[in-house]
Write a protein that holds these residues in place. Structure first.
Motif, short mmCIF file in Angstrom:
data_model
loop_
_atom_site.label_atom_id
_atom_site.label_comp_id
_atom_site.label_asym_id
_atom_site.label_seq_id
_atom_site.Cartn_x
_atom_site.Cartn_y
_atom_site.Cartn_z
N ASN A 187 -7.05 12.75 4.97
CA ASN A 187 -8.41 13.30 4.97
C ASN A 187 -9.20 12.46 5.97
O ASN A 187 -9.04 11.24 6.04
CB ASN A 187 -9.05 13.18 3.60
CG ASN A 187 -8.46 14.16 2.60
OD1 ASN A 187 -7.72 15.07 2.95
ND2 ASN A 187 -8.79 13.96 1.34
N TYR A 217 -13.21 11.74 7.81
CA TYR A 217 -14.63 11.85 7.48
C TYR A 217 -15.50 11.30 8.61
O TYR A 217 -15.11 10.34 9.28
CB TYR A 217 -14.95 11.02 6.22
CG TYR A 217 -14.07 11.30 5.03
CD1 TYR A 217 -12.85 10.66 4.89
CD2 TYR A 217 -14.46 12.23 4.06
CE1 TYR A 217 -12.02 10.93 3.82
CE2 TYR A 217 -13.63 12.49 2.98
CZ TYR A 217 -12.43 11.84 2.87
OH TYR A 217 -11.61 12.11 1.80
N TYR A 277 -16.18 16.46 6.74
CA TYR A 277 -14.88 15.99 6.34
C TYR A 277 -13.84 17.05 6.61
O TYR A 277 -14.17 18.25 6.74
CB TYR A 277 -14.85 15.52 4.89
CG TYR A 277 -14.95 16.61 3.84
CD1 TYR A 277 -16.20 17.03 3.40
CD2 TYR A 277 -13.82 17.17 3.27
CE1 TYR A 277 -16.32 18.00 2.43
CE2 TYR A 277 -13.93 18.14 2.29
CZ TYR A 277 -15.18 18.54 1.86
OH TYR A 277 -15.30 19.50 0.90
N GLY A 319 -6.28 13.10 -2.60
CA GLY A 319 -6.43 12.81 -4.02
C GLY A 319 -7.31 11.61 -4.29
O GLY A 319 -8.17 11.22 -3.50
N ASN A 320 -7.07 11.00 -5.41
CA ASN A 320 -7.89 9.94 -5.98
C ASN A 320 -7.65 8.61 -5.26
O ASN A 320 -7.02 7.70 -5.79
CB ASN A 320 -7.48 9.82 -7.46
CG ASN A 320 -8.57 9.26 -8.32
OD1 ASN A 320 -9.62 8.90 -7.83
ND2 ASN A 320 -8.30 9.18 -9.61
N GLN A 321 -8.14 8.50 -4.03
CA GLN A 321 -7.82 7.35 -3.19
C GLN A 321 -9.08 6.83 -2.49
O GLN A 321 -9.98 7.61 -2.17
CB GLN A 321 -6.80 7.76 -2.12
CG GLN A 321 -5.47 8.24 -2.68
CD GLN A 321 -4.66 7.12 -3.26
OE1 GLN A 321 -4.77 5.97 -2.81
NE2 GLN A 321 -3.84 7.42 -4.26
N PRO A 322 -9.13 5.54 -2.21
CA PRO A 322 -10.29 5.02 -1.48
C PRO A 322 -10.29 5.49 -0.03
O PRO A 322 -9.25 5.78 0.55
CB PRO A 322 -10.12 3.50 -1.57
CG PRO A 322 -8.66 3.29 -1.79
CD PRO A 322 -8.18 4.46 -2.58
N GLN A 323 -11.48 5.52 0.54
CA GLN A 323 -11.62 5.80 1.96
C GLN A 323 -11.66 4.47 2.71
O GLN A 323 -12.18 3.47 2.21
CB GLN A 323 -12.90 6.59 2.24
CG GLN A 323 -12.84 7.99 1.64
CD GLN A 323 -14.13 8.77 1.85
OE1 GLN A 323 -14.95 8.42 2.70
NE2 GLN A 323 -14.30 9.84 1.09
N HIS A 324 -11.12 4.49 3.92
CA HIS A 324 -11.08 3.29 4.75
C HIS A 324 -11.81 3.59 6.05
O HIS A 324 -11.53 4.60 6.70
CB HIS A 324 -9.63 2.88 5.02
CG HIS A 324 -8.86 2.64 3.77
ND1 HIS A 324 -8.93 1.47 3.06
CD2 HIS A 324 -8.02 3.46 3.07
CE1 HIS A 324 -8.16 1.56 1.98
NE2 HIS A 324 -7.60 2.75 1.96
#
Lengths: 114, 112
Positions: free
Chosen positions: B32, B34, B49, B97-102
């Motif tokens: 994903n 952004y 996004y 899914g349920n993951q942090p963005q970097h």
């Protein structure tokens, strides 16, 4: 309408003491929460996250607490160090967005003095 | 390991000029992607996004657009910049899914 609120724009703490950063949310669909740290002129760095099935997650000096009934989370830094001085952002996401987006608070500037 | 590159670091553009900011991710596939903006004294505002090539979702109406011509490339564009477009632009990536963005290191855009 702010769905993620960090009501304290700034916080000052002495080195070695505990820093507590607070965050409130209004969207009951949020079930994944994150904290980021940001230095000036840099991108935010992911610190720690917590999903709603837990009420606490710990990683070294950083602990995040989640109170679902109060829709409140907090980040504890113990002991605080001068290098922790930065802006801290709380963020949240939920299944309603497929976890594809994060909603951020406006940030709290932490200053840790020696 | 995964890395995200964003350039340029700073940019000064006149009002009415076009814009193209590029972001690329290495070390992962089908991320994903952004674009955020942080205006002075404010939080992070999600602009666009993308969950796949050619798929763009816009969060706020504005004179900016985004494109994803390749799996790990995300471009922010404008045909005519406004003074209000000044700010700190950040690109980020995450797994599904349920993951942090970097986040990348950002681009400081000043409009004169």
């Amino acid at each position: 309408d702010q769905q993620v609120k960090q009501n304290s724009p700034s916080l000052s703490v002495q080195e070695g003491r505990i820093s507590i950063l607070n965050c409130d949310y209004t969207n009951s669909m949020f079930d994944y929460f994150l904290w980021y740290k940001k230095y000036p002129a840099e991108g935010p760095t992911f610190l720690i996250s917590i999903s709603s099935i837990k009420d606490k997650n710990e990683d070294g000096r950083f602990t995040v607490f989640l109170n679902k009934s109060a829709k409140h989370l907090s980040l504890h830094i113990v002991p605080s160090q001068p290098g922790d001085s930065a802006v801290y952002f709380c963020a949240a996401s939920g299944r309603d967005s497929g976890y594809s987006t994060l909603t951020f608070g406006k940030g709290t500037m932490l200053l840790v003095s020696p | 390991s995964q890395t995200i590159h964003q350039w340029p670091a700073t940019l000064v553009q006149p009002v009415g000029s076009p814009l193209s900011l590029e972001c690329t991710v290495e070390g992962t596939s089908n991320p994903n992607l952004y674009w955020y903006r942080q205006a002075a004294g404010r939080g992070l505002q999600l602009l666009f996004y993308s969950v796949g090539i050619g798929q763009i979702s816009s969060e706020v109406p504005q004179n900016l657009s985004a494109s994803r011509p390749q799996d790990r490339q995300f471009i922010l564009s404008s045909k005519k910049l406004l003074l209000s477009d000044s700010g700190f632009y950040l690109c980020a990536w995450s797994r599904q899914g349920n993951q942090p963005q970097h986040f990348g290191d950002g681009t400081r855009l000043s409009i004169l």
